[in-house]
Design an enzyme around this catalytic site. Structure first.
Site, PDB file in Angstrom:
ATOM      1  N   SER A 189       0.746  -1.276  -0.049  1.00 49.54           N
ATOM      2  CA  SER A 189       0.073   0.206   0.047  1.00 49.54           C
ATOM      3  C   SER A 189       0.897   1.449   0.006  1.00 49.54           C
ATOM      4  O   SER A 189       2.103   1.243   0.603  1.00 49.54           O
ATOM      5  CB  SER A 189      -0.816  -0.087   1.331  1.00 49.54           C
ATOM      6  OG  SER A 189      -1.245   1.244   1.631  1.00 49.54           O
ATOM      7  N   TYR A 220      -1.754  -1.009  10.985  1.00 47.89           N
ATOM      8  CA  TYR A 220      -1.897  -1.645   9.707  1.00 47.89           C
ATOM      9  C   TYR A 220      -0.693  -1.263   8.718  1.00 47.89           C
ATOM     10  O   TYR A 220      -0.228  -2.200   8.052  1.00 47.89           O
ATOM     11  CB  TYR A 220      -3.130  -1.052   9.130  1.00 47.89           C
ATOM     12  CG  TYR A 220      -3.401  -1.215   7.799  1.00 47.89           C
ATOM     13  CD1 TYR A 220      -3.543  -2.499   7.202  1.00 47.89           C
ATOM     14  CD2 TYR A 220      -3.288  -0.253   6.736  1.00 47.89           C
ATOM     15  CE1 TYR A 220      -3.498  -2.634   5.659  1.00 47.89           C
ATOM     16  CE2 TYR A 220      -3.324  -0.363   5.617  1.00 47.89           C
ATOM     17  CZ  TYR A 220      -3.435  -1.425   4.887  1.00 47.89           C
ATOM     18  OH  TYR A 220      -3.483  -1.616   3.528  1.00 47.89           O
ATOM     19  N   LYS A 257       2.169  -3.731   6.599  1.00 43.86           N
ATOM     20  CA  LYS A 257       2.539  -3.861   5.080  1.00 43.86           C
ATOM     21  C   LYS A 257       4.221  -3.405   5.168  1.00 43.86           C
ATOM     22  O   LYS A 257       4.834  -3.937   4.222  1.00 43.86           O
ATOM     23  CB  LYS A 257       1.666  -2.631   4.350  1.00 43.86           C
ATOM     24  CG  LYS A 257       0.136  -3.045   4.136  1.00 43.86           C
ATOM     25  CD  LYS A 257       0.097  -4.363   3.362  1.00 43.86           C
ATOM     26  CE  LYS A 257      -1.478  -4.618   3.325  1.00 43.86           C
ATOM     27  NZ  LYS A 257      -1.596  -5.947   2.737  1.00 43.86           N
TER      28      LYS A 257
HETATM   29  C1  UD1 Z   1      -7.099   4.834   3.627  1.00 40.84           C
HETATM   30  C2  UD1 Z   1      -6.039   4.358   4.743  1.00 40.84           C
HETATM   31  C3  UD1 Z   1      -4.721   3.665   3.933  1.00 40.84           C
HETATM   32  C4  UD1 Z   1      -5.212   2.792   3.257  1.00 40.84           C
HETATM   33  C5  UD1 Z   1      -6.386   3.217   2.347  1.00 40.84           C
HETATM   34  C6  UD1 Z   1      -7.097   1.885   1.465  1.00 40.84           C
HETATM   35  C7  UD1 Z   1      -5.949   6.139   6.541  1.00 40.84           C
HETATM   36  C8  UD1 Z   1      -5.237   7.421   7.252  1.00 40.84           C
HETATM   37  N1  UD1 Z   1      -5.466   5.716   5.500  1.00 40.84           N
HETATM   38  O1  UD1 Z   1      -6.239   5.617   2.844  1.00 40.84           O
HETATM   39  O2  UD1 Z   1      -3.988   3.236   4.920  1.00 40.84           O
HETATM   40  O3  UD1 Z   1      -4.289   2.143   2.486  1.00 40.84           O
HETATM   41  O4  UD1 Z   1      -7.250   3.775   3.020  1.00 40.84           O
HETATM   42  O5  UD1 Z   1      -7.876   2.430   0.541  1.00 40.84           O
HETATM   43  O6  UD1 Z   1      -7.113   5.963   6.998  1.00 40.84           O
HETATM   44  N2  UD1 Z   1     -12.699  10.973   3.476  1.00 40.84           N
HETATM   45  C9  UD1 Z   1     -13.838  12.073   3.910  1.00 40.84           C
HETATM   46  N3  UD1 Z   1     -15.024  11.476   4.430  1.00 40.84           N
HETATM   47  C10 UD1 Z   1     -14.849  10.372   4.621  1.00 40.84           C
HETATM   48  C11 UD1 Z   1     -13.723   9.503   4.107  1.00 40.84           C
HETATM   49  C12 UD1 Z   1     -12.849   9.875   3.725  1.00 40.84           C
HETATM   50  O7  UD1 Z   1     -13.691  13.225   3.546  1.00 40.84           O
HETATM   51  O8  UD1 Z   1     -16.117   9.737   5.331  1.00 40.84           O
HETATM   52  C13 UD1 Z   1     -11.620  11.562   2.579  1.00 40.84           C
HETATM   53  C14 UD1 Z   1     -10.330  11.456   3.564  1.00 40.84           C
HETATM   54  O9  UD1 Z   1     -10.066  12.632   4.266  1.00 40.84           O
HETATM   55  C15 UD1 Z   1      -9.300  11.502   2.192  1.00 40.84           C
HETATM   56  C16 UD1 Z   1      -9.951  10.732   1.198  1.00 40.84           C
HETATM   57  O10 UD1 Z   1     -11.476  11.186   1.431  1.00 40.84           O
HETATM   58  O11 UD1 Z   1      -8.758  12.469   1.885  1.00 40.84           O
HETATM   59  C17 UD1 Z   1     -10.000   9.450   0.976  1.00 40.84           C
HETATM   60  O12 UD1 Z   1      -9.980   8.800   2.159  1.00 40.84           O
HETATM   61  P1  UD1 Z   1      -9.913   7.140   2.272  1.00 40.84           P
HETATM   62  O13 UD1 Z   1     -10.936   6.652   1.310  1.00 40.84           O
HETATM   63  O14 UD1 Z   1     -10.108   6.755   3.778  1.00 40.84           O
HETATM   64  O15 UD1 Z   1      -8.540   6.760   1.924  1.00 40.84           O
HETATM   65  P2  UD1 Z   1      -7.141   7.195   2.587  1.00 40.84           P
HETATM   66  O16 UD1 Z   1      -7.186   8.058   3.613  1.00 40.84           O
HETATM   67  O17 UD1 Z   1      -6.208   7.839   1.398  1.00 40.84           O
END
Ligand code: UD1
Length: 338
Positions: free
Chosen positions: A124, A148, A152
């Site tokens: 990842s 987590y 990895k």
């Molecule tokens: C997350 C994990 C990462 C993992 C990946 C799998 C964290 C810090 N990182 O990445 O380790 O490999 O998922 O796909 O959790 N967001 C919102 N509202 C929400 C959910 C997300 O605004 O309800 C935003 C987040 O702030 C981020 C983006 O959407 O900017 C993507 O979030 P997410 O899908 O959780 O992925 P990552 O944080 O990039």
């Protein structure tokens, strides 16, 4: 000869199983259904062959793993099986270290015992932690933050050492943000409980399972103030695994190599919401809420090395990711429970 796919009933595993079948391989799945469903295996069979083998087992059960290698002529392994929720890993770290590292060790050990050389490992971009330069190349410093992410990072190190000692050839594939679904709508992402990840959350709002998306912060140093990520279609990602196995007989032979699988294109949270609205044909309810601790403002891949060594690049854009994710979610509002 067959390829073993661990965690083959999971989100990325199921799509990869289909892509491997399409490449002409015999595919054997192993899954303990800890965070996946036997219904996913039925769906994979409907897209491949009714007699596709799936063994229900925990990888740490050496007897069962050994039996799978003995019963099938395994000559390649794609190892996905792992716990993957960042927040949960902070609450129950030992479960994450025990399961994720234990599984990686068991797979590597069994491969060595059976003289199986080729391994593709599901890593990842979380191994880059807070990157100091974007786009991120494979040469960027690594060091994960959550348990987590540590699993990895540590699994990569374990495999590097085993590759060196026992002549395994390994591709460590560092995924950016996988989204979307197979275009048939037969398989897709089916998270347990309330989704942590953006796109499953957005799609559950669209289908009426959740009321409103919380956008985690709009005061980041990005054009619209929301975080930027590299979303990649899960079918592109799956095809990257086929290319990686093939590269283990070519440019990646004789080494353990980390390769980014991303598109190189960053999209903000609000751009994803807009693309989802276009696919769904209706507005998605959202509000801006506080930042989520640990989020980086901006990360996306430099995909050049993947193209160089795997001959692979992503083909599908954000609109196609949202179209296919919505097709899956709208046809299966409750995932595989439907
Ligand atoms: C997350 C994990 C990462 C993992 C990946 C799998 C964290 C810090 N990182 O990445 O380790 O490999 O998922 O796909 O959790 N967001 C919102 N509202 C929400 C959910 C997300 O605004 O309800 C935003 C987040 O702030 C981020 C983006 O959407 O900017 C993507 O979030 P997410 O899908 O959780 O992925 P990552 O944080 O990039």
């Amino acid at each position: 000869m067959a390829v073993l796919v661990t965690g083959g009933a999971g989100y990325i595993g199921s799509h990869t199983a289909v892509a491997l079948h399409e490449s002409g391989r015999e595919v054997v799945l192993i899954d303990n259904f800890n965070n996946s469903s036997p219904a996913a295996v039925e769906a994979i069979r409907s897209l491949t062959t009714p007699d596709l083998v799936c063994v229900e087992a925990d990888l740490r059960d050496r007897g069962q793993l050994n039996a799978v290698f003995e019963a099938h002529d395994i000559d390649e392994v794609v190892h996905f099986a792992a716990h993957k929720a960042v927040g949960e890993s902070i609450a129950i770290p030992l479960e994450y270290y025990g399961n994720n590292l234990g599984s990686t060790i068991a797979v590597a050990e069994t491969m060595v015992e059976h003289g199986v050389r080729k391994l593709v490992f599901s890593s990842s971009c979380t191994v880059y932690g807070q990157p100091d330069a974007i786009p991120v190349t494979e040469r960027a410093p690594t060091g994960a933050e959550s348990p987590y992410g540590q699993t990895k990072h540590m699994s990569e190190q374990i495999l590097r050492d085993v590759a060196e000692a026992a002549d395994l050839d390994v591709a460590l594939l560092r995924y950016f943000n996988p989204v979307g679904a197979h275009e048939s709508g037969a398989i897709g992402e089916d998270p347990n409980g309330i989704p942590d990840n953006l796109v499953p959350f957005v799609m559950q709002v669209a289908v009426g399972r959740l009321k409103k998306l919380g956008v985690f912060g709009d005061d980041y140093d990005t054009p619209d103030g929301t975080c930027i990520r590299d979303y990649i279609h899960v079918v592109d990602l799956a095809e990257g695994h086929v290319s990686a196995l093939e590269a283990l007989d070519a440019k990646l032979r004789g080494a353990c190599t980390a390769v980014n699988l991303g598109t190189g294109v960053g999209s903000s949270v609000l751009e994803v919401v807009a693309a989802a609205e276009a696919a769904v044909g209706e507005p998605i309810a959202y509000e801006i809420v506080d930042r989520r601790p640990g989020d980086v403002a901006q990360i996306y891949a430099d995909p050049a090395y993947a193209e160089e060594v795997l001959g692979w690049r992503s083909q599908r854009n954000l609109a196609e990711m949202m179209r296919d994710h919505w097709n899956w979610q709208s046809n299966n509002p409750n995932g595989f429970a439907d």
